[in-house]
Design a protein around this motif. Sequence first.
Motif, PDB file in Angstrom:
ATOM      1  N   LEU A   1      53.073  39.676  30.766  1.00 32.46           N
ATOM      2  CA  LEU A   1      52.689  38.383  31.304  1.00 32.46           C
ATOM      3  C   LEU A   1      51.301  38.500  31.917  1.00 32.46           C
ATOM      4  O   LEU A   1      51.002  39.487  32.592  1.00 32.46           O
ATOM      5  CB  LEU A   1      53.682  37.906  32.364  1.00 32.46           C
ATOM      6  CG  LEU A   1      54.912  37.143  31.868  1.00 32.46           C
ATOM      7  CD1 LEU A   1      55.810  38.038  31.030  1.00 32.46           C
ATOM      8  CD2 LEU A   1      55.696  36.563  33.054  1.00 32.46           C
ATOM      9  N   PRO A   2      50.431  37.521  31.704  1.00 30.52           N
ATOM     10  CA  PRO A   2      49.086  37.590  32.293  1.00 30.52           C
ATOM     11  C   PRO A   2      49.169  37.559  33.813  1.00 30.52           C
ATOM     12  O   PRO A   2      49.874  36.733  34.397  1.00 30.52           O
ATOM     13  CB  PRO A   2      48.386  36.352  31.730  1.00 30.52           C
ATOM     14  CG  PRO A   2      49.484  35.428  31.315  1.00 30.52           C
ATOM     15  CD  PRO A   2      50.624  36.292  30.902  1.00 30.52           C
ATOM     16  N   SER A   3      48.447  38.464  34.464  1.00 32.45           N
ATOM     17  CA  SER A   3      48.537  38.583  35.928  1.00 32.45           C
ATOM     18  C   SER A   3      47.172  38.838  36.550  1.00 32.45           C
ATOM     19  O   SER A   3      47.077  39.528  37.558  1.00 32.45           O
ATOM     20  CB  SER A   3      49.497  39.717  36.296  1.00 32.45           C
ATOM     21  OG  SER A   3      49.073  40.945  35.712  1.00 32.45           O
ATOM     22  N   GLN A   4      46.108  38.291  35.964  1.00 33.37           N
ATOM     23  CA  GLN A   4      44.788  38.480  36.555  1.00 33.37           C
ATOM     24  C   GLN A   4      44.635  37.702  37.856  1.00 33.37           C
ATOM     25  O   GLN A   4      44.025  38.174  38.804  1.00 33.37           O
ATOM     26  CB  GLN A   4      43.697  38.054  35.568  1.00 33.37           C
ATOM     27  CG  GLN A   4      43.417  39.049  34.458  1.00 33.37           C
ATOM     28  CD  GLN A   4      44.522  39.096  33.418  1.00 33.37           C
ATOM     29  OE1 GLN A   4      45.296  38.134  33.297  1.00 33.37           O
ATOM     30  NE2 GLN A   4      44.602  40.187  32.679  1.00 33.37           N
ATOM     31  N   THR A   5      45.187  36.498  37.901  1.00 31.90           N
ATOM     32  CA  THR A   5      45.134  35.673  39.104  1.00 31.90           C
ATOM     33  C   THR A   5      46.534  35.181  39.443  1.00 31.90           C
ATOM     34  O   THR A   5      47.443  35.210  38.597  1.00 31.90           O
ATOM     35  CB  THR A   5      44.196  34.473  38.918  1.00 31.90           C
ATOM     36  OG1 THR A   5      44.683  33.655  37.836  1.00 31.90           O
ATOM     37  CG2 THR A   5      42.777  34.936  38.592  1.00 31.90           C
ATOM     38  N   LEU A   6      46.691  34.690  40.682  1.00 35.03           N
ATOM     39  CA  LEU A   6      48.002  34.199  41.100  1.00 35.03           C
ATOM     40  C   LEU A   6      48.416  32.966  40.306  1.00 35.03           C
ATOM     41  O   LEU A   6      49.571  32.840  39.897  1.00 35.03           O
ATOM     42  CB  LEU A   6      47.982  33.883  42.597  1.00 35.03           C
ATOM     43  CG  LEU A   6      48.086  35.053  43.566  1.00 35.03           C
ATOM     44  CD1 LEU A   6      47.985  34.569  45.002  1.00 35.03           C
ATOM     45  CD2 LEU A   6      49.383  35.813  43.353  1.00 35.03           C
ATOM     46  N   SER A   7      47.484  32.039  40.100  1.00 30.67           N
ATOM     47  CA  SER A   7      47.841  30.823  39.357  1.00 30.67           C
ATOM     48  C   SER A   7      48.209  31.146  37.916  1.00 30.67           C
ATOM     49  O   SER A   7      49.153  30.573  37.361  1.00 30.67           O
ATOM     50  CB  SER A   7      46.668  29.836  39.399  1.00 30.67           C
ATOM     51  OG  SER A   7      45.507  30.418  38.827  1.00 30.67           O
ATOM     52  N   GLN A   8      47.494  32.071  37.312  1.00 32.16           N
ATOM     53  CA  GLN A   8      47.820  32.466  35.936  1.00 32.16           C
ATOM     54  C   GLN A   8      49.182  33.134  35.867  1.00 32.16           C
ATOM     55  O   GLN A   8      49.971  32.884  34.942  1.00 32.16           O
ATOM     56  CB  GLN A   8      46.732  33.403  35.407  1.00 32.16           C
ATOM     57  CG  GLN A   8      46.853  33.727  33.928  1.00 32.16           C
ATOM     58  CD  GLN A   8      45.779  34.687  33.469  1.00 32.16           C
ATOM     59  OE1 GLN A   8      45.364  35.561  34.218  1.00 32.16           O
ATOM     60  NE2 GLN A   8      45.324  34.527  32.239  1.00 32.16           N
ATOM     61  N   LEU A   9      49.488  33.967  36.857  1.00 36.45           N
ATOM     62  CA  LEU A   9      50.787  34.645  36.878  1.00 36.45           C
ATOM     63  C   LEU A   9      51.922  33.654  37.078  1.00 36.45           C
ATOM     64  O   LEU A   9      52.944  33.697  36.377  1.00 36.45           O
ATOM     65  CB  LEU A   9      50.788  35.699  37.982  1.00 36.45           C
ATOM     66  CG  LEU A   9      52.105  36.443  38.213  1.00 36.45           C
ATOM     67  CD1 LEU A   9      52.496  37.254  36.989  1.00 36.45           C
ATOM     68  CD2 LEU A   9      52.006  37.338  39.437  1.00 36.45           C
ATOM     69  N   LEU A  10      51.758  32.734  38.015  1.00 29.24           N
ATOM     70  CA  LEU A  10      52.824  31.763  38.279  1.00 29.24           C
ATOM     71  C   LEU A  10      52.998  30.792  37.120  1.00 29.24           C
ATOM     72  O   LEU A  10      54.117  30.338  36.851  1.00 29.24           O
ATOM     73  CB  LEU A  10      52.512  31.005  39.575  1.00 29.24           C
ATOM     74  CG  LEU A  10      52.659  31.824  40.863  1.00 29.24           C
ATOM     75  CD1 LEU A  10      52.217  31.011  42.068  1.00 29.24           C
ATOM     76  CD2 LEU A  10      54.087  32.310  41.040  1.00 29.24           C
ATOM     77  N   ASP A  11      51.915  30.457  36.436  1.00 30.93           N
ATOM     78  CA  ASP A  11      52.044  29.612  35.243  1.00 30.93           C
ATOM     79  C   ASP A  11      52.862  30.326  34.166  1.00 30.93           C
ATOM     80  O   ASP A  11      53.665  29.703  33.467  1.00 30.93           O
ATOM     81  CB  ASP A  11      50.673  29.249  34.695  1.00 30.93           C
ATOM     82  CG  ASP A  11      49.950  28.228  35.560  1.00 30.93           C
ATOM     83  OD1 ASP A  11      50.601  27.639  36.444  1.00 30.93           O
ATOM     84  OD2 ASP A  11      48.733  28.036  35.367  1.00 30.93           O
ATOM     85  N   ALA A  12      52.654  31.629  34.041  1.00 28.62           N
ATOM     86  CA  ALA A  12      53.436  32.388  33.056  1.00 28.62           C
ATOM     87  C   ALA A  12      54.909  32.422  33.437  1.00 28.62           C
ATOM     88  O   ALA A  12      55.784  32.304  32.570  1.00 28.62           O
ATOM     89  CB  ALA A  12      52.882  33.806  32.937  1.00 28.62           C
ATOM     90  N   TRP A  13      55.204  32.582  34.729  1.00 33.05           N
ATOM     91  CA  TRP A  13      56.608  32.557  35.154  1.00 33.05           C
ATOM     92  C   TRP A  13      57.218  31.170  34.945  1.00 33.05           C
ATOM     93  O   TRP A  13      58.412  31.040  34.664  1.00 33.05           O
ATOM     94  CB  TRP A  13      56.724  32.954  36.620  1.00 33.05           C
ATOM     95  CG  TRP A  13      56.584  34.412  36.879  1.00 33.05           C
ATOM     96  CD1 TRP A  13      55.612  35.042  37.599  1.00 33.05           C
ATOM     97  CD2 TRP A  13      57.463  35.457  36.423  1.00 33.05           C
ATOM     98  NE1 TRP A  13      55.818  36.400  37.611  1.00 33.05           N
ATOM     99  CE2 TRP A  13      56.952  36.679  36.902  1.00 33.05           C
ATOM    100  CE3 TRP A  13      58.610  35.479  35.652  1.00 33.05           C
ATOM    101  CZ2 TRP A  13      57.562  37.908  36.632  1.00 33.05           C
ATOM    102  CZ3 TRP A  13      59.221  36.690  35.383  1.00 33.05           C
ATOM    103  CH2 TRP A  13      58.704  37.880  35.869  1.00 33.05           C
ATOM    104  N   ALA A  14      56.404  30.109  35.088  1.00 38.06           N
ATOM    105  CA  ALA A  14      56.915  28.758  34.849  1.00 38.06           C
ATOM    106  C   ALA A  14      57.244  28.537  33.374  1.00 38.06           C
ATOM    107  O   ALA A  14      58.203  27.846  33.038  1.00 38.06           O
ATOM    108  CB  ALA A  14      55.899  27.725  35.333  1.00 38.06           C
ATOM    109  N   GLU A  15      56.449  29.133  32.474  1.00 36.69           N
ATOM    110  CA  GLU A  15      56.664  28.952  31.046  1.00 36.69           C
ATOM    111  C   GLU A  15      57.724  29.891  30.477  1.00 36.69           C
ATOM    112  O   GLU A  15      58.159  29.693  29.333  1.00 36.69           O
ATOM    113  CB  GLU A  15      55.344  29.185  30.304  1.00 36.69           C
ATOM    114  CG  GLU A  15      54.249  28.201  30.677  1.00 36.69           C
ATOM    115  CD  GLU A  15      52.917  28.575  30.065  1.00 36.69           C
ATOM    116  OE1 GLU A  15      52.888  29.554  29.290  1.00 36.69           O
ATOM    117  OE2 GLU A  15      51.915  27.894  30.353  1.00 36.69           O
ATOM    118  N   LEU A  16      58.127  30.885  31.241  1.00 40.23           N
ATOM    119  CA  LEU A  16      59.083  31.873  30.734  1.00 40.23           C
ATOM    120  C   LEU A  16      60.439  31.225  30.455  1.00 40.23           C
ATOM    121  O   LEU A  16      60.960  30.463  31.276  1.00 40.23           O
ATOM    122  CB  LEU A  16      59.246  33.012  31.740  1.00 40.23           C
ATOM    123  CG  LEU A  16      60.163  34.158  31.302  1.00 40.23           C
ATOM    124  CD1 LEU A  16      59.500  34.956  30.195  1.00 40.23           C
ATOM    125  CD2 LEU A  16      60.494  35.056  32.469  1.00 40.23           C
TER     126      LEU A  16
END
Length: 454
Positions: free
Chosen positions: A347-362
């Motif tokens: 999962l992309p984890s460069q930034t917090l928003s990018q990480l949380l967006d990935a968890w939302a789409e999971l």
Amino acid sequence: MNKDTSRAPLSRTGTRSRTFGTTQLQDTGRGVAKAGSGKRRLKRWWRRNRRQLSRLWRRVTRTITPTGWFVIFATATAAILGATLNWVEAWFVAIVGAVLLLVGLPFLLGSRAYLIRIVVDRMRVVAGGAVNLSIEVENSSARPALPATAEMPVGEALRRIPIPFISPQGSVVVPAAVAATARGVIEVGPMTLSRRDPLGLMQRKLTWRDRHLIHVHPRTVFLPPGTAGLVRDLDGAASRRLTDSDLSFHAVREYVQGDAMRHVHWKSTAKTGTLMVRQYEESQTARSAILFDANRTEYASDEEFELGVSVAASVSMQAVREARESFVASQWSPGRLRPSIDGLEELPSQTLSQLLDAWAELEVAEEALPIERLARGLAESRRPLSIVVIVTGSIPDPTRLRRAAASFPEDVTVLAIRCEVLADPASRLLDVCTLFTVGALGDLPQLMLRGVSA
């Protein structure tokens, strides 16, 4: 007659008869040329207008509903039967069908000169919150627009938005709210204004393409500093791996050809009479890997699955906040159509928003590998790790988790978190890992502190 023919152009042969015959042949050729030019004009007209005609045909076919197509087919069939067999009943059916189609046409006349824009106050929200929408509707015509009802998709639901009376060149703002009850991605829009006759034979739709994607993040908690790596280090913590050059001194050994002379320990050399060099323990910063089990069969309920997502998201967020090297993986990654060979999806984890967006789409993983094979794949990936956090449900027993933790080397700290809704928080030290049982998201910070103190 002779006077007219004398004024005609002469041919090179000089005979009048041949000149007159030549004139007749030229007239015939002109007729053929006119017919050919007419065909060419028709072809050019078709090339210029075929797109418009096909677009008009598509509009007409989209206007007619399945019920309308049935009425048209019944009307045409009845008219053919009435004309060929002189059936009075068939003519009656044809006339009734034609009247129904003609009555439905006025309901589709006219157009709405609307300019619609959807304004969203925020594109990201935590599960359980709400998003406020502002639908800006402008009447761009010089005539007033009567009240209407528009349809707006919100996720899997369809919202009806009432549009009030709008004066010429006027505008209005219609407020709306979207409840973000569960984690995921909510698609808002596009707006559609439809008209149809009372019998549902024909309909007309106008669609505005403005749409937005709202990411609903999972619920998370703040963890104490340092718990993402379970190591509080500034310059690096010593590991069990030995190296020839680092910060933490370990022992001395005999000189081997190729060793740097600056590492020679002269006091030990003087005592033993043999060249001795320093040996160090390799220092490392906390490199964490968060491994989430996205297999739905490992969880007792959907609520337990969402608890696991929240736990894994909280740990990965803390690692990103502390700017540690982290690897966040699951069995299914957003945007992937098929799983990878080893089952690991980063999962992309460069930034917090990018990480949380990935968890939302999971989403729930399909054709998922068991957690043991997933852990083995991470261990065989040769990533430099100092701690691995495995998050799973209540179905895997401690034996399976011990087997998964045994795949990693001894210098890697393994933390297994079992999510079980309403279970008492517990911490258990196994031979190869530390096992946590989380019954609610609020239990995680205290359990992580226990892991640090241990």
